[in-house]
Design an enzyme around this catalytic site. Structure first.
Site, short mmCIF file in Angstrom:
data_model
loop_
_atom_site.label_atom_id
_atom_site.label_comp_id
_atom_site.label_asym_id
_atom_site.label_seq_id
_atom_site.Cartn_x
_atom_site.Cartn_y
_atom_site.Cartn_z
N ASP A 179 4.28 -3.59 2.29
CA ASP A 179 4.68 -2.33 2.93
C ASP A 179 3.49 -1.37 2.90
O ASP A 179 3.15 -0.73 3.91
CB ASP A 179 5.88 -1.75 2.18
N TYR A 210 12.12 -4.61 -3.47
CA TYR A 210 13.10 -4.08 -2.51
C TYR A 210 14.39 -4.89 -2.50
O TYR A 210 15.15 -4.84 -1.55
CB TYR A 210 12.50 -4.05 -1.09
N ASP A 234 0.77 -0.35 6.24
CA ASP A 234 0.60 1.01 6.77
C ASP A 234 -0.87 1.41 6.72
O ASP A 234 -1.39 2.06 7.64
CB ASP A 234 1.43 2.02 5.98
N LYS A 293 -1.05 -9.11 -7.90
CA LYS A 293 -1.52 -8.38 -9.09
C LYS A 293 -1.13 -9.20 -10.31
O LYS A 293 -0.49 -8.71 -11.25
CB LYS A 293 -0.90 -6.97 -9.10
MG MG Z 1 6.45 1.24 5.74
#
Ligand code: MG
Ligand code: NAI
Length: 351
Positions: free
Chosen positions: A246, A127, A250, A189
């Site tokens: 992220d 990001y 969730d 990872k």
């Molecule tokens: Mg999110």
């Protein structure tokens, strides 16, 4: 003069409904604060062609922290930049703190014994915003670059720094130490994305060695996605990079009641912004139907960050009691109470 100045950012849609609920609770708990209104979001974009206008940035600079509702954003709008991502970068809010605790009696709980906290790196990784389409010649010429048609391809750069990796892991361990947590799991990872995740793990191991009393383990992100569903109660603190964080946060929020219960803190060394994780839910805007719990949990995180531990504890106890008693609940929990009725019940229990 009030002890704290708090930037008050309802944003768009239900952001207004849920911050109005937060204000009822803040008044009941008598936080000694001045709330400074600051515009942000889609309505700002429509007004100024800027979703985070300079006036708002100035207010943020003068405040101790911010409380944020939610904003509307739309894809494919030339020139539009996410105000949340901009705030994170501008104020170097490198920790995204996402607690996931199942409150007993919440009908939406997947299990009642979940109590985990996710630390997501908030400023780098995939990001970072360094992206190219088409791919520039200089990148096509890099050793190891796959020879594709640059005009028919795009590339997003996953930027990691040692400092960025180290400080998010350090924040996770410091939190563990402060709150008597037993274990930190680094989520990665590194077997495939060897350089970036490899660096993250190296830094994580070094930091972990400074905390011999806290257990440390490493797990692949795909395995974590699976184990979160099988045995979420086994996790304590998870620390990970931006994109992975992220996604798994969730997933974890779904285990404790979904969007009505997901709260987060965007935290730096000297500034922070707290918010529910849901969006502006335009179809419910102004109807006072949605669950304010996520925002009240974000308010609790704000108390903790301000060092108002006693208020944090009191609010948590009040939320816990209101959920357990189940007399006042919004539609998502199977009830028909309004957003403000829930807040008023929390305020009543606090009083
Ligand atoms: Mg999110
Ligand atoms: P959303 O989170 O706004 O809403 C999706 C659905 O979840 C709602 O229709 C509602 O059924 C439920 N929901 C959301 N919050 C709830 C609450 N507090 N209580 C009960 N139910 C709740 O996500 P959506 O519809 O994908 O996005 C709407 C807008 O919000 C978009 O413009 C999107 O870009 C933006 N957004 C903003 C975020 C932020 O401000 N941090 C995060 C996510 C989306």
């Amino acid at each position: 003069m009030a002890k704290y100045r708090i930037a008050w950012m309802p944003g768009d849609g239900i952001g207004h409904d849920v911050l109005e609920a937060a204000k009822i609770v803040l008044d009941a708990i008598e936080l000694d604060a001045e709330y400074v209104p600051a515009e942000v979001g889609w309505t700002c974009w429509e007004k100024y062609r800027d979703a985070l206008p300079p006036g708002t940035i100035e207010i943020l600079k003068e405040c101790d922290c911010g409380l944020f509702g939610a904003i509307t954003s739309r894809p494919n709008v030339p020139g539009y930049r996410s105000p949340i991502v901009r705030m994170r970068i501008l104020f170097d809010l490198y920790v995204n703190l996402r607690p996931c605790k199942a409150f007993p009696g919440n009908p939406l709980n997947y299990r009642d014994d979940i109590d985990l906290v996710i630390f997501r790196e908030n400023t780098e990784g995939l990001y970072s915003g360094i992206e190219y389409r088409p791919i520039p010649d200089e990148i096509m010429k890099l050793p190891g670059m796959r020879q594709v048609d640059p005009n028919e391809a795009a590339i997003s750069i996953r930027l990691f720094t040692k400092k960025g990796c180290r400080r998010i892991v350090k924040a996770a361990f410091e939190y563990a130490k402060k709150h008597g947590r037993k274990k930190v799991t680094a989520v990665h990872k590194a077997n495939v994305v060897r350089e970036t995740c490899g660096m993250f793990l190296e830094e994580a191991r070094e930091v972990a060695a400074e905390y011999p009393d806290i257990a440390f383990e490493e797990q692949n992100v795909d395995a974590v996605a699976m184990w979160l569903i099988k045995n979420p109660q086994d996790y304590d603190i998870l620390v990970t990079t931006n994109l992975f964080g992220d996604i798994i946060s969730d997933e974890a929020a779904q285990l404790i009641g979904s969007l009505g219960f997901g709260s987060s803190g965007n935290i730096g060394d000297d500034f922070a912004v707290f918010e529910p994780t849901h969006g502006s839910a335009p179809k419910y805007a102004g109807q006072y139907k949605v669950n304010p719990m996520a925002t009240l949990l974000a308010t609790r995180l704000m108390f903790e960050w301000l060092g108002e531990e006693e208020k944090a504890r009191r609010l948590e106890d009040a939320l816990s009691r209101v959920i357990r008693e189940g007399k006042v609940k919004t539609y998502d929990m199977g009830g028909s109470s309004t957003t403000l009725e829930v807040a008023e019940e929390v305020a009543r229990v606090l009083g």
